[in-house]
Design an enzyme around this catalytic site. Sequence first.
Site, short mmCIF file in Angstrom:
data_model
loop_
_atom_site.label_atom_id
_atom_site.label_comp_id
_atom_site.label_asym_id
_atom_site.label_seq_id
_atom_site.Cartn_x
_atom_site.Cartn_y
_atom_site.Cartn_z
N LYS A 23 45.09 31.94 40.07
CA LYS A 23 44.85 33.20 40.12
C LYS A 23 45.35 33.91 39.23
CE LYS A 23 44.13 36.91 43.56
NZ LYS A 23 44.06 37.64 44.83
N SER A 73 40.09 38.41 47.66
CA SER A 73 39.97 38.70 45.73
C SER A 73 39.76 37.49 45.18
CB SER A 73 40.87 39.85 46.01
OG SER A 73 41.92 38.92 45.78
N SER A 77 42.37 37.20 51.56
CA SER A 77 41.65 37.19 50.41
C SER A 77 42.15 35.30 49.53
CB SER A 77 42.62 38.05 48.44
OG SER A 77 42.39 39.00 48.84
N1 GLN Z 1 39.58 42.45 50.90
C1 GLN Z 1 41.50 43.52 51.41
C2 GLN Z 1 41.71 44.83 50.51
O1 GLN Z 1 40.84 44.49 49.13
C3 GLN Z 1 42.32 41.65 51.16
C4 GLN Z 1 42.23 41.29 49.62
C5 GLN Z 1 43.41 40.93 49.87
O2 GLN Z 1 43.35 40.00 51.14
N2 GLN Z 1 44.26 41.07 48.49
O3 GLN Z 1 42.18 45.00 50.26
#
Ligand code: GLN
Length: 510
Positions: A92, A167, A191
């Site tokens: 990532k 994400s 994510s």
């Molecule tokens: N979807 C959640 C957010 O937007 C979690 C994102 C994540 O785990 N980085 O914060």
Amino acid sequence: MSAASTGTGTTDPTTMSALALARAVRQRELSAREVTTAHLARIAAFDKGERGLNAFLRTDEAGALAAADAVDAKVARGEDPGVLAGVPVGLKDLFVTENLETTCASKILQGWIPPYDGTAVARLRAAGAIIVGKLNMDEFAMGSSNENSAFGPCRNPWDPTRVTGGSSGGSAAAVAAGFCPITLGTDTGGSIRQPAALTGVLGIKPTYGRVSRYGVVAFASSLDQVGPFAGCVEDLALALEVISGHDPLDATSIVEAPSALGPALAAGGRPQGLAGLTVGLPREYFIPGTDAEVDAAVRAAIRELESAGARVIDVSLPHTPHALATYYLIAPAECSSNLARFDGVRYGRRVQPPGGDLAAMYQATREAGFGDEVKRRIMLGTYALRSGYYDAYYRKAQQVRTLIADDFRKVFASCDAVATPTSPTAAFKIGEKTADPVQMYLADVFTLSCNLAGLPGMSIPCGFTRAGLPIGLQLMGRPLGEAALFQLAAAYAARTDHARRRPTLALEAA
Ligand code: GLN
């Protein structure tokens, strides 16, 4: 995972598990260069261009081939090339990588070349893994669909008109598409687990503190945790084992964690039965808003665990309905503080308005550099932390966070894991939820509590919708209780073949 034959008598390395690849490289059946070349060719064929998946923001052919040659040279000299010898791995794009651009899918970091490798990346390299490139994501890991990337969404390999989840969307799609057998992501509120579910691969968010966060660009430091994606339980376990362990460079790193794998997987043995394990079904996670096909697949998976010997009981996590609001106070508050460092002075982009002073430079840089969702989070967080509001919002959220963690503590007195859907729906259409941030936030309604409580959580494939989209089962465990999750996952995978199905990529079909 079985290695498919190409029909010419040779095995296509892009269909092999990481475990099988490393074994083949160590035994000189395949060279690391051959393995790397095959994966880079698949990425070039299916990820790039208008019709490509857009999982990789950039690949590093030269670096990957040089690393592969170094592994082959070690093998030739009879030295130990490591447990991931020659295994292509994608990261990532928030893992800092020495001499390789790191952007967090944000315009504000475009062109930033970090001077060092973070700990997880260094451990992968030391184990012989080949870093092939940096993967697409929601900007600064804020999002649930990968649509908040400044460099375009990543398409779902099962249906390119749909999102991968986020994400860590690129990390999930890259495993699903056969671009690399292992990738790393991060999970702050879901994510890793949610995109794993939406792309039909496995992903684990370890216990907070099991994997070092050193060299990982921070979103919400008290929630962020690094974890792997893989196509089978054994690869997931291997990857986690390599990146885990105490790191003096991360103050929250756990000093002595027990093995995540448990005796059976560690010994490479057959999956044990589940006798003696109790799985709780929290009633707050089996609710009307969940898609009927998701609910049915998850319930069928739980019956499978039961027939493998697990005892299944009903439990309650009563503060679950407050998790979303709690998360969306704490995560933005921490993000507003963490992202203050991106000011145009030290990293990446700088926008200097002619004649403007320093404050004008900060403002112009942040205005041009951050996308809408990141700006929304910074504003939400700044608001929640304002004097006069702090007690009403931030402190209250921390108190509710404690209640959520207490719910789990009580439940884990009577069970070893809880099982839930990972996500209330299968992959949605690109563009379907972008106009409504709250709808997007709801994609993580089942994954957020795990981060608030610091627990390990895994998503494993447990079926498909009638339209052919993957569905994920989430298993959450006690602090440092990953071994129970792996035991359940291994027993489940031995009885079903959901994790072995692979998508036919759109370009392949054309
Ligand atoms: N979807 C959640 C957010 O937007 C979690 C994102 C994540 O785990 N980085 O914060």
